[in-house]
Each structure stands twice: as structure tokens, then as C-alpha cells.
Design an enzyme around this catalytic site. Structure first.
Site, PDB file in Angstrom:
ATOM      1  N   LYS A 183       6.863  -4.208  -3.867  1.00 44.13           N
ATOM      2  CA  LYS A 183       6.664  -3.280  -2.756  1.00 44.13           C
ATOM      3  C   LYS A 183       7.968  -2.534  -2.519  1.00 44.13           C
ATOM      4  O   LYS A 183       8.797  -2.938  -1.711  1.00 44.13           O
ATOM      5  CB  LYS A 183       6.219  -4.055  -1.512  1.00 44.13           C
ATOM      6  CG  LYS A 183       5.229  -3.266  -0.666  1.00 44.13           C
ATOM      7  CD  LYS A 183       4.504  -4.151   0.313  1.00 44.13           C
ATOM      8  CE  LYS A 183       3.692  -3.313   1.279  1.00 44.13           C
ATOM      9  NZ  LYS A 183       2.451  -2.781   0.688  1.00 44.13           N
ATOM     10  N   GLU A 219      -5.012   0.663  -9.149  1.00 45.93           N
ATOM     11  CA  GLU A 219      -5.251   0.617  -7.702  1.00 45.93           C
ATOM     12  C   GLU A 219      -5.098   2.005  -7.120  1.00 45.93           C
ATOM     13  O   GLU A 219      -5.016   2.980  -7.868  1.00 45.93           O
ATOM     14  CB  GLU A 219      -4.317  -0.398  -7.038  1.00 45.93           C
ATOM     15  CG  GLU A 219      -2.826  -0.128  -7.214  1.00 45.93           C
ATOM     16  CD  GLU A 219      -1.957  -1.067  -6.378  1.00 45.93           C
ATOM     17  OE1 GLU A 219      -2.345  -1.413  -5.255  1.00 45.93           O
ATOM     18  OE2 GLU A 219      -0.869  -1.430  -6.842  1.00 45.93           O
TER      19      GLU A 219
HETATM   20  C1  LIG Z   1       1.088  -3.048   0.472  1.00 44.88           C
HETATM   21  C2  LIG Z   1       0.253  -2.598  -0.677  1.00 44.88           C
HETATM   22  C3  LIG Z   1      -1.064  -3.046  -0.871  1.00 44.88           C
HETATM   23  C4  LIG Z   1      -1.782  -3.923   0.124  1.00 44.88           C
HETATM   24  O1  LIG Z   1      -1.219  -5.184   0.244  1.00 44.88           O
HETATM   25  P1  LIG Z   1      -1.508  -6.113   1.513  1.00 44.88           P
HETATM   26  O2  LIG Z   1      -0.586  -7.261   1.302  1.00 44.88           O
HETATM   27  O3  LIG Z   1      -2.929  -6.506   1.458  1.00 44.88           O
HETATM   28  O4  LIG Z   1      -1.201  -5.293   2.714  1.00 44.88           O
HETATM   29  C5  LIG Z   1      -1.733  -2.628  -2.001  1.00 44.88           C
HETATM   30  N1  LIG Z   1      -1.165  -1.790  -2.894  1.00 44.88           N
HETATM   31  C6  LIG Z   1       0.092  -1.318  -2.737  1.00 44.88           C
HETATM   32  C7  LIG Z   1       0.656  -0.391  -3.738  1.00 44.88           C
HETATM   33  C8  LIG Z   1       0.842  -1.708  -1.631  1.00 44.88           C
HETATM   34  O5  LIG Z   1       2.081  -1.234  -1.477  1.00 44.88           O
END
Ligand SMILES: *Cc1c(COP(=O)(O)O)cnc(C)c1O
Length: 342
Positions: A183, A219
Site C-alpha cells: 500500500k 483489481e
Molecule cells: C487499500 C486497498 C484495497 C482494499 O484493502 P482493504 O484492506 O480491504 O481496505 C484494495 N486494493 C488496493 C490497491 C488498495 O490500496
């Protein structure tokens, strides 16, 4: 103290709350950390984060349960994930145990801003960390700042649930063996053009494909896919460049253990998508947003669940997970961390 906020009118924007948490790394160790009321950051113009985007973040929520407890949902997974994100960018990880305590502290200090049970609103928690010392030759910064601020956010599905319209993007999100699984702000910087372009063309989100072959589903810019087959199996795409969503992992557990559904975590070819009955996007913000339609270069994939409502299984998953979060349904051991009473 009662705060003057109309919870049902809140959107997803930044609303300043009184306290934030700060800890600094001096090149050797993290300091003790403390709450502060100062929301401004002063750093060198040459700070690592400003020159080479050395920053990672997390996102989770605090909310009030039916019986008036203020809790967070599986914050240990956010703590762990942030350690992994930091390591991948050569940043000193903020210890997971301290992360959990810092979240508790900052939420408790801002407890008046945690929306009441039933409002649909929540307190969004944003931990983040960045290189704060000067870097001009390319290398990791020596000094870092770890921070957490909170901001109340409104119900995600204000005015009812509306399935999303996606398009298969011609841009890529994350390279194989790159940073798609962490992240980091940099993954978002490079997705800005794709999302603005999608919006300009009338789409809500992008479906990104694997950049190497452009045949498998990855995604969206900020949420994982979850598909439901016609015989009610759950299928989620597997790839090393997908961010492991806490929500998606929790939904898969709920599907298997609470609803008795079969769950498959595997590669999902784009060609398989039209055979699915339901599609949803998983993330902390919405839990699951239903997807109604996906455009793929002139071809339209319309899910049987349609453009009016959540699919049947998506709805069941949504109701069960939000029930667990809100304390209406017993949670698996360790999923709910109680901070204080409202
Ligand atoms: C934060 C995020 C998610 C969702 O993750 P959660 O932990 O469920 O909030 C999905 N994809 C990306 C690219 C993200 O940055």
C-alpha cells in the site's frame, strides 16, 4: 462533548478532528510517539517523500457497535501489512504492536467524532509514513515520520446502493514483481490518469489486467474483485501484484465459515468473467460495492444481478460481514478490537 456534525449528511472528505499521532525515526530508532493537535507538517523541500515518493499508508475504520463500544476491525492485519509495505520501500517498519496502541490512542482521543451506531457513518483512520530527511542522490531517507489522523466519513451508499459500471483499462496498474502488493502512494499516483480518464468517459472504475499477458483480472485502483459463480461459489483473483485486501480476505472467510460457500482463490481469466453471476469490489470504504456492468472494448458484460441492486450472494456477504463488524453477529476470535465506550 457532543460535536455538531450531521452524520447522515457526511460525505467521504477530510474533516479535521482534534488529535493525531506522531512518531519520528531519527536514523536509529523510533521515538516514544505522542498525540498532537498540530495538523501541519514542516519538512525539507528535499525530503525523500517529496523527491522520490517514499511513502506508504493504511486505511481502516473505527465505529460504534450496537451495544455502544467503539471498536476497530482486524487492525492487526493493517499493522502487519504496513510493516511489509515499509520493508519493500526500504523504510524502517513501525512495530505492529505500537501501531495497534497508536490507533487505540488516537481513536480514543477523538471519540466524540466516532459516529453513533446506526448512522452508517464511521471514523476513517489513516496511518501513514514517509521519508522526511533530505535525499538528492537516489537512496532511502535516513529519517521518517509515522502519523495517524482520523476523519469522520459518511455512509458509503448514500441514497441507496447503485451497481458500478467498469471498463477494462488500457493502462496497467502494477508490474509483475513490482509494488502492486504493497500500500504505497506511488501505486495511486500512477493510477490517477487512468481513473480521471475513466470518469471522463462515464465509467466508475477501471478493471486492470495483468500487464504481462493482459488476459487475467487483477483489481481496480483501490479495491479487490470478488466474483460469484452461477452455482454460488466465490472466486477471487490471485496474483502477486494485487494488494491483499483485509475486506476481501474477511469476506472469503465469512463465505466459507458462516455461509457454507465454496471459495476459490486462483487466477481469473478475463474470458471467464461473462460466465459469473455477480461481481463486487472489496475494500474498507464500502465493504462490497456491486458491479453491474463491465465494458471491454465494445463488448458489454452485464451481470445477471443487473443495475438496480446487489446480487443475492453479494448481499448476504455484505449483511454478514457488516453484522459482525457492528456486533450483531458473533465475530471470529480476534476480529474486533475494543477501544473504549462511546
Ligand atoms: C487499500 C486497498 C484495497 C482494499 O484493502 P482493504 O484492506 O480491504 O481496505 C484494495 N486494493 C488496493 C490497491 C488498495 O490500496
Amino acid at each position: 462533548m457532543a460535536v455538531d456534525i450531521n452524520w447522515s449528511e457526511l460525505g467521504f472528505g477530510y474533516v479535521k478532528t482534534p488529535f493525531r499521532y506522531v512518531s519520528r525515526f531519527d536514523g536509529e530508532k523510533w521515538d516514544g510517539g505522542a498525540l498532537t493537535e498540530d495538523d501541519k507538517i514542516t519538512i525539507s523541500e528535499c525530503a525523500g517523500v517529496l523527491q522520490y515518493s517514499q511513502s506508504v499508508f493504511e486505511g481502516l475504520k473505527a465505529y460504534t457497535t450496537e451495544d455502544g463500544r467503539i471498536v476497530t476491525f482486524r487492525p492487526d492485519l493493517n499493522a502487519e501489512r504496513m510493516v511489509g509495505s515499509a520493508e519493500r520501500l526500504e523504510m524502517p517498519p513501525f512495530p505492529a504492536e505500537r501501531f495497534l496502541k497508536a490507533v487505540d490512542e488516537v481513536v480514543a482521543a477523538n471519540r466524540d467524532y466516532v459516529p453513533p451506531y446506526g448512522s452508517g457513518a464511521t471514523l476513517y483512520i489513516r496511518p501513514f509514513m514517509f521519508g522526511s530527511s533530505e535525499v538528492i542522490g537516489v537512496k532511502p531517507a535516513k529519517e521518517y515520520e509515522f502519523r495517524i489522523f482520523t476523519t469522520p466519513v459518511g455512509p458509503y451508499f448514500k441514497g441507496g446502493i447503485k451497481p458500478l459500471v467498469l471498463r477494462v483499462s488500457d493502462f496497467d496498474r502494477a508490474a509483475p514483481r513490482g509494488t502492486g502488493h504493497i500500500k504505497a502512494g506511488l501505486n495511486y499516483a500512477m493510477s490517477m490518469h487512468a481513473i480521471v480518464d475513466a470518469h471522463n468517459n462515464g465509467f466508475d472504475e477501471n478493471m486492470f489486467l495483468d500487464p504481462a499477458t493482459r488476459t487475467y483480472v487483477e483489481e481496480t485502483g483501490g479495491a479487490n474483485f470478488l466474483f460469484v459463480t452461477r452455482d454460488k461459489r466465490i472466486v477471487t483473483p490471485k496474483s502477486d501484484s494485487i494488494l491483499p485486501s483485509v475486506t476481501r480476505r474477511s469476506l472469503c472467510y465469512v463465505a466459507e465459515k458462516y455461509l457454507g460457500l465454496k471459495v476459490e482463490h486462483r487466477k481469473v481469466a478475463l474470458e471467464e468473467v461473462p460466465s459469473f453471476a455477480e461481481c463486487g469490489l472489496c475494500g474498507t470504504a464500502a465493504v462490497i460495492s456491486p458491479v453491474g456492468k463491465i465494458y471491454d472494448h465494445g463488448r458489454e458484460i452485464l451481470f445477471p444481478s443487473g443495475m438496480e441492486k446487489m446480487g443475492e450472494v453479494t448481499r448476504l456477504l455484505y449483511d454478514t460481514l457488516t453484522g459482525i463488524q457492528m456486533g450483531r453477529i458473533p465475530a471470529p476470535e480476534g476480529w474486533i478490537r475494543e477501544i473504549c465506550r462511546r
